[in-house]
Design a protein around this motif. Structure first.
Motif, PDB file in Angstrom:
ATOM      1  N   PRO A 349       0.838  -1.205   0.000  1.00  0.00           N
ATOM      2  CA  PRO A 349       0.000   0.000   0.000  1.00  0.00           C
ATOM      3  C   PRO A 349       0.869   1.250   0.000  1.00  0.00           C
ATOM      4  O   PRO A 349       1.920   1.285   0.640  1.00  0.00           O
ATOM      5  N   VAL A 350       0.439   2.246  -0.743  1.00  0.00           N
ATOM      6  CA  VAL A 350       1.208   3.490  -0.878  1.00  0.00           C
ATOM      7  C   VAL A 350       0.561   4.610  -0.088  1.00  0.00           C
ATOM      8  O   VAL A 350       1.213   5.295   0.705  1.00  0.00           O
ATOM      9  N   VAL A 351      -0.729   4.819  -0.280  1.00  0.00           N
ATOM     10  CA  VAL A 351      -1.426   5.912   0.405  1.00  0.00           C
ATOM     11  C   VAL A 351      -2.918   5.564   0.420  1.00  0.00           C
ATOM     12  O   VAL A 351      -3.413   4.818  -0.429  1.00  0.00           O
ATOM     13  N   HIS A 352      -3.600   6.120   1.412  1.00  0.00           N
ATOM     14  CA  HIS A 352      -5.036   5.869   1.575  1.00  0.00           C
ATOM     15  C   HIS A 352      -5.779   7.188   1.367  1.00  0.00           C
ATOM     16  O   HIS A 352      -5.592   8.141   2.127  1.00  0.00           O
ATOM     17  N   VAL A 353      -6.584   7.258   0.317  1.00  0.00           N
ATOM     18  CA  VAL A 353      -7.414   8.450   0.115  1.00  0.00           C
ATOM     19  C   VAL A 353      -8.833   8.116   0.570  1.00  0.00           C
ATOM     20  O   VAL A 353      -9.280   6.972   0.468  1.00  0.00           O
ATOM     21  N   GLN A 354      -9.498   9.122   1.107  1.00  0.00           N
ATOM     22  CA  GLN A 354     -10.840   8.861   1.616  1.00  0.00           C
ATOM     23  C   GLN A 354     -11.743  10.056   1.324  1.00  0.00           C
ATOM     24  O   GLN A 354     -11.364  11.205   1.535  1.00  0.00           O
ATOM     25  N   ALA A 355     -12.942   9.743   0.817  1.00  0.00           N
ATOM     26  CA  ALA A 355     -13.940  10.776   0.555  1.00  0.00           C
ATOM     27  C   ALA A 355     -15.246  10.349   1.206  1.00  0.00           C
ATOM     28  O   ALA A 355     -15.535   9.150   1.337  1.00  0.00           O
ATOM     29  N   ASN A 356     -16.004  11.329   1.637  1.00  0.00           N
ATOM     30  CA  ASN A 356     -17.281  11.044   2.294  1.00  0.00           C
ATOM     31  C   ASN A 356     -18.432  11.643   1.488  1.00  0.00           C
ATOM     32  O   ASN A 356     -18.310  12.748   0.944  1.00  0.00           O
ATOM     33  N   SER A 357     -19.535  10.903   1.433  1.00  0.00           N
ATOM     34  CA  SER A 357     -20.739  11.401   0.774  1.00  0.00           C
ATOM     35  C   SER A 357     -21.570  12.182   1.786  1.00  0.00           C
ATOM     36  O   SER A 357     -21.849  11.683   2.876  1.00  0.00           O
ATOM     37  N   PRO A 358     -21.945  13.432   1.459  1.00  0.00           N
ATOM     38  CA  PRO A 358     -22.776  14.221   2.385  1.00  0.00           C
ATOM     39  C   PRO A 358     -24.096  13.515   2.708  1.00  0.00           C
ATOM     40  O   PRO A 358     -24.678  13.729   3.767  1.00  0.00           O
ATOM     41  N   GLU A 359     -24.562  12.687   1.796  1.00  0.00           N
ATOM     42  CA  GLU A 359     -25.823  11.974   2.009  1.00  0.00           C
ATOM     43  C   GLU A 359     -25.603  10.636   2.693  1.00  0.00           C
ATOM     44  O   GLU A 359     -26.550   9.863   2.895  1.00  0.00           O
ATOM     45  N   GLY A 360     -24.329  10.317   3.021  1.00  0.00           N
ATOM     46  CA  GLY A 360     -24.042   9.045   3.671  1.00  0.00           C
ATOM     47  C   GLY A 360     -24.098   7.857   2.740  1.00  0.00           C
ATOM     48  O   GLY A 360     -24.227   6.713   3.185  1.00  0.00           O
ATOM     49  N   LEU A 361     -23.977   8.095   1.416  1.00  0.00           N
ATOM     50  CA  LEU A 361     -24.068   7.005   0.443  1.00  0.00           C
ATOM     51  C   LEU A 361     -22.682   6.402   0.194  1.00  0.00           C
ATOM     52  O   LEU A 361     -21.647   6.975   0.561  1.00  0.00           O
ATOM     53  N   LYS A 362     -22.671   5.237  -0.434  1.00  0.00           N
ATOM     54  CA  LYS A 362     -21.436   4.539  -0.746  1.00  0.00           C
ATOM     55  C   LYS A 362     -20.644   5.308  -1.803  1.00  0.00           C
ATOM     56  O   LYS A 362     -21.224   5.841  -2.752  1.00  0.00           O
ATOM     57  N   VAL A 363     -19.301   5.340  -1.633  1.00  0.00           N
ATOM     58  CA  VAL A 363     -18.426   6.047  -2.568  1.00  0.00           C
ATOM     59  C   VAL A 363     -17.475   5.028  -3.202  1.00  0.00           C
ATOM     60  O   VAL A 363     -16.920   4.166  -2.512  1.00  0.00           O
ATOM     61  N   PHE A 364     -17.302   5.125  -4.519  1.00  0.00           N
ATOM     62  CA  PHE A 364     -16.362   4.251  -5.228  1.00  0.00           C
ATOM     63  C   PHE A 364     -15.190   5.080  -5.738  1.00  0.00           C
ATOM     64  O   PHE A 364     -15.355   6.246  -6.131  1.00  0.00           O
ATOM     65  N   TYR A 365     -13.988   4.452  -5.758  1.00  0.00           N
ATOM     66  CA  TYR A 365     -12.767   5.157  -6.133  1.00  0.00           C
ATOM     67  C   TYR A 365     -12.203   4.595  -7.431  1.00  0.00           C
ATOM     68  O   TYR A 365     -12.316   3.393  -7.702  1.00  0.00           O
ATOM     69  N   SER A 366     -11.561   5.484  -8.222  1.00  0.00           N
ATOM     70  CA  SER A 366     -10.907   5.030  -9.456  1.00  0.00           C
ATOM     71  C   SER A 366      -9.760   5.984  -9.789  1.00  0.00           C
ATOM     72  O   SER A 366      -9.758   7.146  -9.374  1.00  0.00           O
ATOM     73  N   ILE A 367      -8.752   5.447 -10.514  1.00  0.00           N
ATOM     74  CA  ILE A 367      -7.648   6.277 -11.023  1.00  0.00           C
ATOM     75  C   ILE A 367      -8.045   6.712 -12.424  1.00  0.00           C
ATOM     76  O   ILE A 367      -8.285   5.863 -13.298  1.00  0.00           O
ATOM     77  N   ILE A 368      -8.113   8.029 -12.650  1.00  0.00           N
ATOM     78  CA  ILE A 368      -8.558   8.487 -13.976  1.00  0.00           C
ATOM     79  C   ILE A 368      -7.425   9.070 -14.807  1.00  0.00           C
ATOM     80  O   ILE A 368      -7.571   9.244 -16.021  1.00  0.00           O
TER      81      ILE A 368
END
Length: 528
Positions: A349-368
């Protein structure tokens, strides 16, 4: 050695330079220094100057002075380079001090004693015409100017008065007979020191006992010589699409080291903007509401900070402002950065990024973006970025990944940059520019003749690419006949060569790099 013998027409002059080593201690000009200080006195007033010399040359004769004993209450200080002892603290001075001062050249040291008698100033018939004097000087000026004339009265007829500065400063000088205090042309920097107290002493004729003191307060006038600069960079901001007019989005701050109007900072937007405005405190706020379909749009707002000087100086900064919907994820940090070694284990593992949904919904991550060779992956559930392919500092020393967090229900998304810096590891050995080297010498050549220069390069960076050369001892005695310059790779003869004894020498030369775990390569040099 022929018959008949022939001689050189001119003799050779050989100059031998003796290289100095640090083998002499410093010597003080006196074992005991003695002086008096009249009170009241002031901080910075010069008490006495001690002096030591060192018979060595160059850096070995550079001395450092210090007070090692007797400085009770830290009342005095010594200039480590010049040996000038000055008053440091004027409160509750004793009547007598005996300091031990030390001069050191870094290897040897010597000491001397300094006796300081503190005496009360006797009532003097000399008086200055003013109880205090003040003057101003302009910052940065290189013009030597008269700033004030101090005048004393009360001397006897035909007895001249002599003025001198008790706390010397190379920026001030005083005429000994007229009391004219002037600057020397060395510029002042108000940002470093905005005022000076120049202590002046006057004595009558050649009677040092008849004295009076006065302080001249010198104020440095500010010049606008500093531009504003922004602090707490970089700036990022997000604003919700349904925010009301007047909502404060972000505050920027610029400071200016000048004073008064020269240091007053005013903010404005470089280009007129439909949706944003900035107030005098640096707060960027919403000027006009967004259309509800303005999602995931990023505005680059350039803020200018300008001071109030004439002419004025300014600085500018770009603030990216992202318009987000209620469902748009928000990253916990405005950007991420990490340093990893190029030999990092795969799937680490290199780094952990984290984002939160204001509505409390599930968030998916991708490298673009930013991963041209597919060397990284991101866990779409957790936001953990891993290395999945070998890294090579020499071919790609840094990556700027663009990571997207997407709301699982609405599809609203936010992006963040992850800076990955690859650290160089010593993984490249030196490589000789040629596989082998050959040279031919006459046995008549003198000791010190250049034979051949070997050269190697290293693909690493920094100290890992530094190369030194050495001859490797083998069973043969050939290496005794030659010497190699460790830094240049130049091979020289070290002994007289004898064709009849050895017709060919084979030397094994090693190039070693400067890594913590050094790598090396060898080559063969054949000398006929």
């Amino acid at each position: 050695m022929g018959i008949p013998r022939l001689y050189a027409e001119y003799a050779a002059n050989v100059t031998i330079y003796v290289i100095d080593i640090n083998d002499c201690p410093p010597v003080f000009s006196r074992e005991l220094y003695e002086t008096s200080v009249l009170v009241p006195t002031y901080k910075g007033v010069k008490v006495i100057s001690v002096n030591a010399t060192d018979a060595d040359s160059g850096i070995f004769s550079q001395l450092m002075y210090s007070i090692i004993e007797g400085n009770i209450g830290e009342k005095f200080s010594i200039n480590p380079k010049t040996g000038d002892i000055t008053v440091q603290n004027t409160t509750q001075l004793r009547s007598r001090y005996e300091l031990t001062v030390r001069a050191s050249d870094g290897r040897f040291a010597s000491t001397a004693s300094v006796k300081i008698n503190v005496k009360e100033s006797k009532a003097s018939r000399l008086k200055f015409t003013q109880s205090s004097y003040s003057a101003t000087v302009q910052e940065n000026s290189t013009e030597a100017k008269t700033i004030v004339v101090v005048t004393a009265i009360g001397n006897q007829i035909n007895e001249p008065l002599f003025y001198h500065i008790l706390n010397p400063d190379s920026r001030f000088k005083i005429s000994p007979t007229s009391g004219v205090l002037s600057t020397t042309g060395i510029p002042f920097d108000r940002e470093r020191q905005e005022s000076f107290d120049v202590v002046i002493e006057v004595t009558e004729g050649y009677k040092p006992s008849v004295v009076a003191h006065i302080v001249v307060e010198v104020t440095v006038e500010d010049v606008n010589d500093n531009a504003p600069f922004f602090v707490n960079l970089p700036y990022y901001a997000v604003v919700k699409v349904d925010s009301e007019v007047g909502h404060v989005i972000r505050r920027v701050t610029a400071v200016d080291k000048d004073t008064g109007r020269n240091g007053e900072v005013h903010y404005y937007l470089k280009e007129h903007h439909e949706h944003f405005q900035i107030d005098p405190t640096g707060e960027i706020s919403l000027k006009k509401k967004f259309e509800l379909d303005t999602l995931n749009k990023e505005y680059l707002v350039t803020v200018v900070a300008k001071d109030g000087g004439d002419p004025a100086f300014s600085a500018e900064v770009t603030v990216p402002i992202t318009v987000m919907s209620k469902a748009m994820p928000v990253f916990e940090k405005p950007f991420y950065s990490v340093e990893i070694p190029e030999n990092i284990q795969l799937h680490s593992p290199v780094v952990h990024v984290q984002a939160n949904s204001p509505e409390g919904l599930k968030v998916f991550y991708s490298i673009i973006d930013g991963d041209p060779f597919n060397q990284f992956t991101i866990n779409f559930n957790t936001g953990v970025i891993n290395v999945v392919a070998l890294l090579d500092f020499e071919s790609h020393p840094a990556y700027k990944l663009s990571i997207r967090a997407t709301d699982s229900l609405t599809g609203a998304h936010a992006d963040v940059f992850v800076d990955i810096i690859v650290e160089d590891i010593n993984d490249n050995p030196p490589v000789f520019t040629e596989q082998s080297y050959t040279a031919t010498l006459s046995e008549a050549f003198v000791v010190g003749t250049s034979v051949v220069q070997v050269s190697a390069t290293d693909a690493d960076s920094g100290t890992n690419r530094g190369i030194s050369y050495q001859l490797v001892e083998e069973n043969s005695e050939s290496h005794d006949y030659f010497h190699i310059d460790s830094s240049t790779g130049l091979i020289l003869t070290a002994r007289t060569l004898d064709y009849e004894q050895i017709k060919q020498h084979k030397l094994l030369v090693r190039a070693i790099d400067g890594g913590m775990l050094p790598l090396s390569s060898d080559t063969v040099v054949t000398v006929d």
